[in-house]
Write an enzyme that holds these catalytic residues in place. Structure first.
Site, PDB file in Angstrom:
ATOM      1  N   ARG A  97       0.822  -1.200   0.000  1.00  0.00           N
ATOM      2  CA  ARG A  97       0.000   0.000   0.000  1.00  0.00           C
ATOM      3  C   ARG A  97       0.863   1.260   0.000  1.00  0.00           C
ATOM      4  O   ARG A  97       0.332   2.368   0.035  1.00  0.00           O
ATOM      5  CB  ARG A  97      -0.809  -0.018   1.286  1.00  0.00           C
ATOM      6  CG  ARG A  97      -2.276   0.229   1.140  1.00  0.00           C
ATOM      7  CD  ARG A  97      -2.794   0.202   2.558  1.00  0.00           C
ATOM      8  NE  ARG A  97      -4.183   0.340   2.698  1.00  0.00           N
ATOM      9  CZ  ARG A  97      -5.067  -0.642   2.717  1.00  0.00           C
ATOM     10  NH1 ARG A  97      -4.689  -1.881   2.489  1.00  0.00           N
ATOM     11  NH2 ARG A  97      -6.316  -0.396   2.957  1.00  0.00           N
ATOM     12  N   ARG A 150     -21.714  -0.288   3.492  1.00  0.00           N
ATOM     13  CA  ARG A 150     -21.197  -1.652   3.683  1.00  0.00           C
ATOM     14  C   ARG A 150     -21.578  -2.195   5.060  1.00  0.00           C
ATOM     15  O   ARG A 150     -21.542  -1.488   6.061  1.00  0.00           O
ATOM     16  CB  ARG A 150     -19.676  -1.656   3.543  1.00  0.00           C
ATOM     17  CG  ARG A 150     -19.079  -3.023   3.929  1.00  0.00           C
ATOM     18  CD  ARG A 150     -17.664  -3.171   3.511  1.00  0.00           C
ATOM     19  NE  ARG A 150     -16.805  -2.141   4.011  1.00  0.00           N
ATOM     20  CZ  ARG A 150     -15.536  -1.980   3.628  1.00  0.00           C
ATOM     21  NH1 ARG A 150     -15.021  -2.796   2.735  1.00  0.00           N
ATOM     22  NH2 ARG A 150     -14.800  -1.015   4.116  1.00  0.00           N
TER      23      ARG A 150
HETATM   24  P1  AP5 Z   1      -8.618  -2.795   4.392  1.00  0.00           P
HETATM   25  O1  AP5 Z   1      -9.508  -3.698   5.116  1.00  0.00           O
HETATM   26  O2  AP5 Z   1      -7.687  -3.329   3.382  1.00  0.00           O
HETATM   27  O3  AP5 Z   1      -9.507  -1.625   3.809  1.00  0.00           O
HETATM   28  P2  AP5 Z   1      -9.477  -0.848   2.417  1.00  0.00           P
HETATM   29  O4  AP5 Z   1      -8.314  -0.994   1.540  1.00  0.00           O
HETATM   30  O5  AP5 Z   1      -9.836   0.519   2.832  1.00  0.00           O
HETATM   31  O6  AP5 Z   1     -10.471  -1.597   1.581  1.00  0.00           O
HETATM   32  P3  AP5 Z   1     -11.905  -1.916   1.961  1.00  0.00           P
HETATM   33  O7  AP5 Z   1     -11.985  -3.215   2.684  1.00  0.00           O
HETATM   34  O8  AP5 Z   1     -12.552  -0.749   2.650  1.00  0.00           O
HETATM   35  O9  AP5 Z   1     -12.587  -1.962   0.525  1.00  0.00           O
HETATM   36  P4  AP5 Z   1     -12.615  -3.068  -0.594  1.00  0.00           P
HETATM   37  O10 AP5 Z   1     -11.915  -2.542  -1.800  1.00  0.00           O
HETATM   38  O11 AP5 Z   1     -12.203  -4.410  -0.088  1.00  0.00           O
HETATM   39  O12 AP5 Z   1     -14.171  -3.037  -0.903  1.00  0.00           O
HETATM   40  P5  AP5 Z   1     -15.304  -4.144  -0.656  1.00  0.00           P
HETATM   41  O13 AP5 Z   1     -15.128  -5.281  -1.585  1.00  0.00           O
HETATM   42  O14 AP5 Z   1     -15.501  -4.453   0.789  1.00  0.00           O
HETATM   43  O15 AP5 Z   1      -7.701  -1.964   5.449  1.00  0.00           O
HETATM   44  C1  AP5 Z   1      -8.260  -1.429   6.636  1.00  0.00           C
HETATM   45  C2  AP5 Z   1      -7.178  -0.702   7.406  1.00  0.00           C
HETATM   46  O16 AP5 Z   1      -6.109  -1.625   7.752  1.00  0.00           O
HETATM   47  C3  AP5 Z   1      -6.464   0.439   6.672  1.00  0.00           C
HETATM   48  O17 AP5 Z   1      -7.191   1.656   6.765  1.00  0.00           O
HETATM   49  C4  AP5 Z   1      -5.123   0.495   7.437  1.00  0.00           C
HETATM   50  O18 AP5 Z   1      -5.269   1.134   8.677  1.00  0.00           O
HETATM   51  C5  AP5 Z   1      -4.830  -0.980   7.697  1.00  0.00           C
HETATM   52  N1  AP5 Z   1      -4.022  -1.599   6.635  1.00  0.00           N
HETATM   53  C6  AP5 Z   1      -4.408  -2.641   5.842  1.00  0.00           C
HETATM   54  N2  AP5 Z   1      -3.428  -2.964   4.990  1.00  0.00           N
HETATM   55  C7  AP5 Z   1      -2.409  -2.106   5.225  1.00  0.00           C
HETATM   56  C8  AP5 Z   1      -1.132  -1.918   4.638  1.00  0.00           C
HETATM   57  N3  AP5 Z   1      -0.697  -2.680   3.615  1.00  0.00           N
HETATM   58  N4  AP5 Z   1      -0.350  -0.941   5.118  1.00  0.00           N
HETATM   59  C9  AP5 Z   1      -0.755  -0.156   6.146  1.00  0.00           C
HETATM   60  N5  AP5 Z   1      -1.941  -0.268   6.737  1.00  0.00           N
HETATM   61  C10 AP5 Z   1      -2.773  -1.237   6.283  1.00  0.00           C
HETATM   62  O19 AP5 Z   1     -16.568  -3.302  -1.184  1.00  0.00           O
HETATM   63  C11 AP5 Z   1     -17.048  -2.176  -0.488  1.00  0.00           C
HETATM   64  C12 AP5 Z   1     -18.598  -2.154  -0.532  1.00  0.00           C
HETATM   65  O20 AP5 Z   1     -19.010  -1.991  -1.871  1.00  0.00           O
HETATM   66  C13 AP5 Z   1     -19.247  -3.457  -0.031  1.00  0.00           C
HETATM   67  O21 AP5 Z   1     -20.411  -3.149   0.700  1.00  0.00           O
HETATM   68  C14 AP5 Z   1     -19.605  -4.215  -1.318  1.00  0.00           C
HETATM   69  O22 AP5 Z   1     -20.756  -5.029  -1.141  1.00  0.00           O
HETATM   70  C15 AP5 Z   1     -19.841  -3.073  -2.302  1.00  0.00           C
HETATM   71  N6  AP5 Z   1     -19.446  -3.426  -3.661  1.00  0.00           N
HETATM   72  C16 AP5 Z   1     -18.309  -4.092  -4.034  1.00  0.00           C
HETATM   73  N7  AP5 Z   1     -18.273  -4.247  -5.364  1.00  0.00           N
HETATM   74  C17 AP5 Z   1     -19.411  -3.627  -5.846  1.00  0.00           C
HETATM   75  C18 AP5 Z   1     -19.952  -3.434  -7.155  1.00  0.00           C
HETATM   76  N8  AP5 Z   1     -19.322  -3.897  -8.246  1.00  0.00           N
HETATM   77  N9  AP5 Z   1     -21.121  -2.756  -7.257  1.00  0.00           N
HETATM   78  C19 AP5 Z   1     -21.765  -2.274  -6.154  1.00  0.00           C
HETATM   79  N10 AP5 Z   1     -21.313  -2.454  -4.903  1.00  0.00           N
HETATM   80  C20 AP5 Z   1     -20.143  -3.118  -4.749  1.00  0.00           C
END
Ligand code: AP5
Length: 214
Positions: A87, A126
């Protein structure tokens, strides 16, 4: 094929990873899930990560790198997805060394293209199951019965603590500052592939499949 999934918060990385596990039999390494699991179990790693994750800031690079190092060594030859790691550019550089050490390769770094104005609605809507980790959305993918998980039947379908609007803004800022530069990094390594993260989940998955399992 081993792949990295990267993109802004809410781009759909976790949703697509679940499909890749189910339909392509890949192993899923999500650094976010690993931190949440450690926080739930109040391990030393979880305690270290909590203040960062809850506030939407990035966990320090070395903490994440050590955690991934540990996981890679336990994979046992399965094709894997790195979701949410690397990241930052220093994490990407450290990953190269970890892969070399473990005689592994990552063929593609798949970037999810989703406009900023869509992300907020995806994240605030979500809901996740605290028991099995299944992900829902109040509008796009609601549970059949409110608050009850379709997958495991638990009544613990809740909003993630870091999905409140102010924390989301911090996460989006962290993405812009630290993660967006990875696009250029992976363009230089030749691993970069961009997919359209908008539209039906199945449509997005078809596009990923054409990259990962052509
Ligand atoms: P992490 O859990 O990785 O969060 P993120 O990257 O912010 O990603 P999300 O889980 O929020 O989103 P996603 O892309 O997976 O979306 P999703 O599929 O759920 O990290 C959390 C925290 O951990 C960070 O803030 C940091 O503090 C720490 N961290 C983690 N890794 C790190 C690293 N490498 N370095 C440093 N810190 C780190 O989808 C979202 C929503 O949209 C869902 O409700 C879903 O149903 C909906 N959705 C999905 N696809 C569609 C579609 N095609 N159409 C309509 N709705 C959709």
């Amino acid at each position: 094929m081993n792949v990295i999934l990267f993109g802004p918060p809410g781009a759909g990385k976790g949703t697509q990873s679940a499909l890749m596990v189910e339909k392509l039999g890949m192993a899923h390494i999500s650094t976010g899930d690993l931190f949440r699991e450690n926080m739930k179990n109040e391990t030393p790693l979880g305690k270290k990560a909590k203040e960062y994750v809850d506030s939407g800031a990035l966990v320090p690079d070395q903490v994440v790198i050590d955690m991934v190092d540990d996981v890679l060594q336990k994979l046992g030859g399965k094709s894997f997805i790195l979701d949410g790691f690397p990241r930052t550019v220093p994490q990407a550089e450290a990953l190269e060394a970890l892969l070399k050490k473990n005689s592994m390769n990552i063929e593609k770094a798949v970037f999810f293209e989703v406009p900023q104005n869509i992300l907020l609605g995806r994240l605030t809507g979500r809901r996740v199951c605290k028991n099995c980790g299944a992900t829902y959305h109040i509008e796009f993918k609601p549970t059949a019965k409110e608050g009850v998980c379709d997958s495991c039947g638990s009544d613990q379908v809740v909003q993630r603590k870091d999905d409140s609007e102010d924390v989301i803004q911090t996460r989006l800022d962290a993405y812009d500052k630290s993660t967006a530069p990875l696009k250029e990094y992976f363009q230089k390594t030749g691993q970069f592939v961009s997919i359209d993260g908008l539209g039906e989940t199945d449509k997005v998955f078809s596009e990923i499949k054409s990259v990962v399992a052509p």
